[in-house]
Enzyme design. Structure first.
Site, PDB file in Angstrom:
ATOM      1  CE  LYS A  89       6.117   3.246   6.092  1.00  0.00           C
ATOM      2  NZ  LYS A  89       7.006   4.426   6.107  1.00  0.00           N
ATOM      3  CB  SER A 164       4.699   7.495   7.377  1.00  0.00           C
ATOM      4  OG  SER A 164       5.876   6.964   6.795  1.00  0.00           O
ATOM      5  CB  SER A 188       8.669   7.957   7.844  1.00  0.00           C
ATOM      6  OG  SER A 188       7.764   8.946   7.432  1.00  0.00           O
TER       7      SER A 188
END
Lengths: 483, 436
Positions: A89, A164, A188
């Site tokens: 990420k 997210s 997330s």
């Protein structure tokens, strides 16, 4: 060198690739190249990556292949993920590779250091294939809040993949990597996992070091990952978990062998079903999700688990508490992005970041602190107690991840509150620090649905045990998106 | 004309001399170092870097608390103080808000006046700005260096008390060996808050003026005197001085308004989520206390009792620990030569002995030589006196004629014949006898 036919990355798992690489069925360079090719072809459609680190990945893969040739089996055991391509990420600091947090504020920021977990993953032999898309600063539940464009759901590109950690979920779902890292502050990891038919682990708070991962809400940020299977998730956690001298919130808690109890089954385990995780149950969009949950629980019952109704009485306050504590911490954590030393100035912040900075600044202000932050912290303690009480009666809790199936891109963009409410089932575990494992439980209208298994602090081993038992029975991971 | 009495409190920041910084492993020894060479992601506030507290710094802060007679808190935590300034890397300073390490202590001044210590807490220092023409440069070497803040009650009545308090505080942290407390290097920073109360008024005045940027005891005195005068003039006009922060201007020896109350920061304190709260046990605190050596006041009392020193001598000899140790060692060493502690004290004080260049052995030898009583061989003295008398016949005649004051001249002549110092009284008596 020609790629051998034996490599089918759609069915490949970390466990399988480890075996194949060791048996030299194909090389790490071949494996990495296969993923890079696929990214090149399909990423323009899905937008899962902000940065693809092709050159670095191939160099690492070459080094891995040399190690496979030169090291003994015993030596190789020091590199549990040698040659395995993974994605990170884009909120994990990577030395020499820009790290944007999904925001144009940091579009040109190249960290001079690796996050502790990145170091650990590199030391374990992984190939870092790229940095994945996310809602800017990890603020969001759909992936649409990225300032590098939204990520699309590979199961239907008109739909959101959840956020997210949108790009990481999609990287695994679309076979761009064998695993991808994420962060889970309010759901997330678990939410996008459930939207993409992947396994998503939110570890116990403090289980995995936060050092070097750009903070969103420091008291709730947890560092987890996406994989196709529960076994892979356990393999990955064995590398990432552990106390870190660079993170004072990681306790001196031994890291167990996460594979040890994997196949023990669920016979005799008590599974708690929280009464409160069921709001607005009459809404038609939620019926399909409810049905899938029922089916999943039936599977576990059939496997010998005992279902017990439990109560987590303060659940209804979780979203309110979360949206006080989280923006408060966000407002402070984002203060350093003032444009003086690195990054662009504050005018580059997007709407959502500004909203949270304003909310958090307000709730921490003199005269409001007691009414908001302090009160929220008190309720947070009650929510923690709810879990402690529940785990006196049951071994683990199973709950839905999302109240609804994935929604269409743009559907909730004008309604931040509706977006916030999609985390209604996930934020409680962030407030309490408990670990949660999201596992696929099938499809509703061709779109994935997931459940989460929540356990006591540092009970990841048990979560893997339950998740694996269910997964072996249902094998939803074998179903791949048609792209 | 002066119908007001000052009401003053003090905030003092003391920089600790730990090896590493407060929340990272960078060297805390920043003074005079090349800018931005003692930095890392943590003290630069880079995204994702996390603070890990320095155990030694916390123990030293607790030591300061103990030395000031504070109650050490068994539960404590760090908080974030949020404000914007270019020298503040993270946009917040890690400090302690409502649960500092130590509360409620005191320092007693020489006149018996007790100055209450409200709290002793731990925080981190900021970077340093240098302005050059149109540009400003930031040096982060100081960023994250451990600071201890010591806050007093508004107990001071005059500048002399403030200065004495500061000297005592400086002496205490030096005794504890936790700070160099070197004013010139900014190891100790002083912020008095000053207001005036009408003599017939009770309670605290309804305003407070804080003065910043003071880096010497002399200037704190000047700043206070200036403020008392300035505020008196305002009050005499029937007005109330505004609540504000003022800066001390060294060149002009006055204070200048920096920020008035309306512009005051709302620091939005909240518990630092990156550092778990700290819990101590009684035994841990006892352990820290047991590592502490004698504090200046205790030493001062003991020196008077144990060595029979005057208050004045005890005060000077306990001024710093190295000198006090030197004195005590000298006393031990002097015992076998029958040299008294008082003789040693006198010698050290009056001769302004430099303890770094005078080895103890040398000191004792010198004192021994100076105080040696030379035993005089009587027959030898007799011979010497006879010799002197025969050499000074005129003096002898004068003496016999009644000019007795020539005796002192003759004694002097005798003593000149000796290389070592001899007792003049003995010479005089013998000479007198021989002349009769």
């Amino acid at each position: 060198m020609t790629r051998k036919k034996i490599m089918d990355i759609k069915s490949l798992t970390i466990a399988q690739a480890k075996k194949d690489l060791q048996e030299k069925k194909y090389s790490s360079v071949e494996l990495t190249t296969a993923y890079l090719d696929r990214i090149e072809k399909l990423n323009p459609t899905l937008n899962a990556f902000i940065t693809v680190s092709k050159a670095e990945a191939l160099e690492q893969a070459k080094k891995a292949d040399e190690q496979f040739s030169n090291l003994t089996i015993e030596q190789l055991s020091n590199y549990p993920l040698l040659g395995i391509p993974i994605a990170l990420k884009d909120i994990y600091s990577t030395i020499g590779i820009r790290t944007t947090a999904g925001s144009t504020v940091l579009e040109n920021y190249v960290p001079p250091f690796d996050a502790t977990v990145v170091k650990k993953l590199k030391d374990a032999g992984t190939i870092i294939i790229g940095k994945t898309n996310l809602d800017a600063w990890a603020h969001g539940s759909s992936g649409e809040n990225s300032e590098f464009g939204p990520t699309k759901n590979p199961w239907n590109t008109a739909y959101v993949p959840g956020g997210s950690s949108s790009g990481s979920a999609v990287a695994v779902a679309a076979d761009f990597a064998l695993a991808a890292s994420g962060t889970d502050t309010g759901g997330s990891i678990r939410l996008p996992a459930s939207f993409t038919n992947t396994v998503g682990l939110k570890p116990t708070y403090g289980r995995v070091s936060r050092a070097g991962i750009i903070s969103m809400s420091s008291s709730m940020d947890t560092i987890g990952h996406f994989t196709k299977t529960v076994e892979d998730s356990a393999l990955y956690l064995s590398v990432s978990a552990g106390q870190d001298p660079m993170d004072a919130t990681t306790p001196d808690q031994p890291v167990p062998d996460y594979l040890k109890n994997l196949t023990k089954g669920v016979k005799g385990l008590k599974i708690g079903i929280p009464l409160e995780f069921n709001p607005f149950e009459d809404e038609p969009t939620r019926q399909a999700n409810k049905m899938k949950m029922k089916e999943a629980l039936n599977v576990l019952s059939k496997l010998g688990a005992e279902m017990v109704e439990i109560s987590l009485p303060h659940t209804e306050y979780a979203i309110a508490v979360y949206y006080i504590i989280q923006p408060s911490e966000v407002s402070s954590n984002l203060a350093r992005f003032d444009g003086i030393r690195f990054g662009n100035d504050r005018s580059s912040f997007g709407e959502e970041a500004k909203r949270r900075i304003m909310l958090g600044t307000y709730t921490l202000s003199a005269g409001y602190y007691d009414a908001y932050y302090k009160k929220a912290m008190k309720v947070r303690t009650l929510i923690k107690k709810d879990f402690d009480e529940a785990f006196k009666k049951v071994d683990a809790i199973i709950a839905p991840v999302s109240p609804t199936p994935p929604w269409k891109l743009g559907e909730k963009n004008d309604d931040p509150l509706a977006m916030y409410l999609s985390d209604i089932y996930t934020v409680t575990a962030n407030l309490s620090g408990n670990p949660g494992l999201a596992v696929p439980i099938g499809f509703a209208n061709e779109l994935p649905v997931g459940m989460q298994i929540i356990g006591p602090h540092f009970s990841e081993e048990l979560l893997f045990q339950i998740g694996h038992a269910y997964e072996q029975e249902t094998k939803w991971f074998e179903k791949r998106p048609n792209i | 004309m002066n119908t007001y009495s000052p009401v003053m409190g003090l905030e003092v920041h003391v920089e600790l001399k730990t090896k590493s910084k407060m929340f990272c492993s960078c060297s805390a020894d920043y003074f005079g170092k090349k800018p931005n060479t003692h930095t890392c992601p943590v003290c630069l506030g880079l995204p994702g870097a996390l603070p890990v507290p320095n155990k030694t710094a916390i123990e030293w802060c607790i030591k300061i608390g103990l030395a000031l007679g504070c109650e050490i808190q068994l539960f404590s935590k760090f908080d974030r103080k949020n404000y914007f300034y270019p020298d503040l890397a993270k946009g917040y300073q890690i400090s302690q808000y409502d649960q500092p390490f130590a509360l409620k202590g005191s320092i007693v001044l020489s006149d018996g006046k007790k100055i209450g210590i409200t709290r002793v807490h731990m925080e981190e220092d900021t970077g340093k700005l240098t302005h050059a023409g149109d540009s400003t440069m930031i040096d982060f070497n100081r960023s994250g260096v451990p600071l201890v803040e010591i806050v007093t009650e508004p107990d001071f009545e005059n500048a002399a008390q403030v200065v004495e308090y500061l000297k005592k505080l400086q002496q205490i942290v030096r005794y504890l060996d936790v700070s160099n407390a070197d004013m010139e290097k900014g190891d100790m920073r002083l912020e008095p808050n000053i207001s005036l109360r009408k003599n017939d008024q009770t309670g605290l005045p309804n305003y407070k003026v804080e003065v910043k940027n003071i880096n010497s005891f002399k200037f704190v005195d000047r700043a206070i005197e200036f403020e008392i005068k300035r505020q008196t003039e305002i009050l005499d006009k029937g007005e109330t001085p505004p609540q504000e922060t003022r800066g001390f201007n060294e060149a002009k020896q006055n204070t200048v308004s920096q920020r008035i109350k309306e512009e005051a920061n709302d620091y939005r304190y909240f518990p630092e989520p990156d550092i778990p709260p700290l819990r101590f046990t009684e035994s841990q605190i006892l352990d820290i206390r047991s590592q502490m050596l004698e504090m200046p006041d205790e030493k001062y009392e003991r020196f008077q009792k144990e060595f029979g020193l005057s208050e004045y001598d005890a005060k000077i000899l306990t001024r710093d620990r190295a000198l006090a140790n030197y004195f005590e060692e000298a006393v031990k060493l002097g015992q076998k030569d029958n040299i008294s502690s008082k003789q040693i004290a006198n010698d050290i004080i009056n001769k302004k002995i430099d303890i770094n260049s005078t080895p103890l052995k040398e000191l004792i030898e010198q004192i021994a030589i100076r105080s040696q009583v030379v035993t005089i061989d009587e027959s030898h003295l007799k011979e010497t006196i006879l010799l002197v008398l025969s050499e000074n016949e005129k003096a002898v005649t004068d003496y016999k004629a009644g000019k007795t004051n020539v005796l002192m001249f003759l004694v002097g002549q005798v003593m000149r014949k000796y290389t070592s110092k001899i007792d003049a009284k003995i010479v005089m008596e013998m000479a007198q006898n021989m002349l009769q």
